[in-house]
Design a protein around this motif. Structure first.
Motif, short mmCIF file in Angstrom:
data_model
loop_
_atom_site.label_atom_id
_atom_site.label_comp_id
_atom_site.label_asym_id
_atom_site.label_seq_id
_atom_site.Cartn_x
_atom_site.Cartn_y
_atom_site.Cartn_z
N ARG A 21 -16.11 -19.72 30.39
CA ARG A 21 -16.72 -20.76 30.37
C ARG A 21 -17.40 -21.60 30.69
O ARG A 21 -18.45 -22.69 30.05
CB ARG A 21 -15.38 -21.49 30.17
N TYR A 79 -20.69 -21.74 28.85
CA TYR A 79 -20.73 -22.00 27.71
C TYR A 79 -20.23 -23.69 26.87
O TYR A 79 -20.67 -24.14 26.61
CB TYR A 79 -19.15 -21.30 26.63
N SER A 80 -19.87 -23.93 28.25
CA SER A 80 -19.16 -25.40 28.66
C SER A 80 -20.78 -26.36 28.38
O SER A 80 -20.47 -27.10 27.10
CB SER A 80 -18.08 -25.55 29.90
N GLU A 114 -22.55 -27.53 25.18
CA GLU A 114 -21.91 -27.77 23.95
C GLU A 114 -22.88 -29.45 23.58
O GLU A 114 -22.57 -30.32 22.69
CB GLU A 114 -20.50 -28.84 24.40
N GLU A 118 -19.43 -23.82 15.97
CA GLU A 118 -18.94 -24.22 17.08
C GLU A 118 -17.49 -23.71 16.51
O GLU A 118 -16.30 -23.78 17.66
CB GLU A 118 -19.31 -25.41 17.27
N ASN A 123 -14.96 -22.67 19.30
CA ASN A 123 -14.36 -23.33 20.36
C ASN A 123 -13.29 -24.79 19.98
O ASN A 123 -12.76 -25.50 20.76
CB ASN A 123 -15.57 -23.99 21.22
N TYR A 140 -12.47 -18.29 22.18
CA TYR A 140 -12.36 -19.04 23.46
C TYR A 140 -10.49 -19.32 24.07
O TYR A 140 -9.55 -18.65 24.69
CB TYR A 140 -12.89 -20.43 24.33
N HIS A 141 -10.21 -20.17 23.67
CA HIS A 141 -8.42 -20.50 23.21
C HIS A 141 -7.54 -19.66 23.06
O HIS A 141 -6.69 -20.00 23.55
CB HIS A 141 -8.21 -22.26 22.21
N SER A 179 -14.06 -26.96 32.26
CA SER A 179 -14.52 -27.42 31.10
C SER A 179 -15.21 -28.94 30.91
O SER A 179 -15.88 -28.99 30.58
CB SER A 179 -14.00 -27.26 29.84
#
Length: 482
Positions: free
Chosen positions: A116, A119-120, A123, A147, A151, A217-218, A353
């Motif tokens: 994470r 990747y964060s 954004e 996206e 995510n 991811y989630h 995040s």
């Protein structure tokens, strides 16, 4: 609502900025790169300029060239890191599913946390849909359109697997992907007998509901941690390893025992499929930013850098800081005390995040992304552009705004990492916290950390708008022209 929804997608009006916001920033990853990074690859920009009519001075053109090149190089580096850590996560997930032990579960969770981080930071590149050129030969039309499969949040976990008896969501059937070979979502009957990456992609936001998230991811986070049933109290999700035990008589669904192991086998299939899809998606996105590529998001940005390139970059900074991170991710949860609106609600990693979202904005401002290999990529950011175009005072003011936000949000990160006070505990109302044995004085202090950061973001948003006006952009409307 999920990641693909943005408060007022095309403009960042100051009147709204005064009402909403929150941003998180940490230090240590934005050392200014040597300008040689941009100079060495200058040919890429210059070769694309031939067809453009230049109305700017040579010096001004060089500034735009360097800013655009730094931007695309940072995007490539950040997505490359995201892909690498996603592959590591996939390896850890596969090892856990094949041998569900506490050690392997902890390794998979650690790999998720690590994945994470880069990747964060990507954004900030997401808010591009109103700018990118149409290109039928480009595999990905826009970052923003891509996206949602990677995510999207919050997700309605009842669609995927078991939930607590008091869970309330849009999807309320007892049948879910894990326990049924076929489920109904509204009027749609979906065959779920074979769990594959394609099935998860096909089902994402099934029935038109943004809460029906089955990918990204989630979804992986939920499958590793399970529901966080602690509300605003201490503790994250605590899915037992027996949920993945494929020995008959030892497979569970939380506290419930299953008569056979098929449900646990399907859980493993889901987790592996979600990890594979994540790697596939990030592989495609990393390819979009590779140097010397054609018909990619990188080549598109370079080709139109003189036509709204600067506007896009500043718009993206503001859109993440204000429309998404501040209002969607922080303000809503803060006002309502809703843990369902917490970005990493299963793992309680929301503070990180937030931090890395804001770090991504800072990367673009400073023109500096620090890779996982400790290499600094970029070389030229919005701050440099402001200074080189005679706006040192504006650059200094915006840098000061970032510094204030950094200070405020470092407190949130420190509380989360070192003291174990997570975002769900910080956003709790005084009434909610009192049920956890937290005094009104203590809870007001916790909420104050969030509220102070929101106030800082108001100033940062104004600073971004002021910087845009200083360089001739009266508003950040994507359709306003160059």
């Amino acid at each position: 609502m999920n990641m693909t929804t943005v408060t007022n997608r095309k403009i960042l009006p100051t009147t709204l900025a005064a009402a909403l916001a929150g941003i998180l920033l940490v230090s240590g990853c934005t050392k200014q790169a040597n300008d040689d990074t941009a100079t060495d690859a200058q040919t890429e920009v210059q070769n694309t300029d031939a067809a453009n009519n230049r109305t700017t001075s040579g010096a001004e053109q060089a500034n735009i060239d360097r800013l655009a090149l730094s931007y695309v190089n940072m995007a490539h580096a950040a997505y490359k890191d995201s892909l690498g850590t996603a592959k590591t996560l996939q390896t850890a997930v596969n090892a856990y599913v094949d041998a569900p032990t506490e050690a392997n579960l902890e390794a998979a969770k650690a790999a998720y946390k690590a994945a994470r981080q880069p990747y964060s930071q990507t954004e900030v590149f997401r808010f591009d849909e109103a700018f990118v050129s149409a290109d039928d030969q480009r595999e990905i039309g826009s970052v923003d359109g891509w996206e949602g499969q990677v995510n999207a949040w919050p997700l309605d976990e009842a669609l995927i697997d078991y939930v607590s008896d008091d869970y309330e969501g849009e999807y309320n059937s007892q049948d879910n992907i894990i326990n049924s070979d076929s489920i109904a979502v509204g009027s749609i009957k979906q065959d779920t007998s074979t769990i594959t990456p394609q099935l998860l992609a096909d089902m994402n936001e099934i029935g038109g509901s943004e809460a029906n998230v089955t990918t990204g991811y989630h979804a992986i986070e939920f499958m590793l941690w399970g529901q966080d049933t602690n509300g605003v109290g201490e503790g994250a999700g605590n899915r037992p390893i027996s949920d993945y035990n494929t020995t008959d008589g030892e497979c569970t669904s939380g506290e419930s025992a299953n008569t056979d192991a098929s449900i646990c086998e399907r859980r493993g299939e889901f987790l592996k499929a979600a990890a594979q899809l994540l790697v596939d998606d990030l592989t495609a996105m990393e390819a979009q930013w590779q140097p010397d590529s054609e018909h990619t998001l990188r080549s598109d940005m370079i080709a139109r850098k003189d036509n709204n390139g600067l506007r896009q970059i500043m718009y993206q900074m503001g859109s993440l800081a204000f429309g998404e991170l501040a209002s969607q991710r922080m303000q809503v949860a803060f006002v309502t005390g809703s843990t369902e609106d917490e970005h990493e609600c299963f793992s309680d990693l929301t503070h990180l995040s937030y931090a890395n979202n804001a770090r991504g904005i800072q990367n673009v401002f400073n023109g500096s992304y620090k890779t996982l290999a400790d290499k600094t990529v970029g070389g030229y950011g919005v701050k440099n552009y402001l200074i080189d175009t005679g706006h040192q005072d504006v650059a200094d003011k915006l840098a000061a705004d970032f510094s204030k936000v950094e200070s405020d949000f470092n407190i949130i990160v420190e509380k989360g990492e070192k003291e174990g006070i997570k975002i769900d505990q910080m956003i709790a109302t005084v009434g909610q916290a009192s049920k956890q044995g937290i005094s009104a004085e203590e809870q007001n202090a916790r909420r104050g950390w969030i509220e102070t950061a929101i106030t800082s973001l108001q100033e940062l948003t104004t600073g971004i708008e002021s910087a845009a006006k200083a360089v001739g952009i009266d508003n950040l409307d994507a359709d306003a022209g160059s």
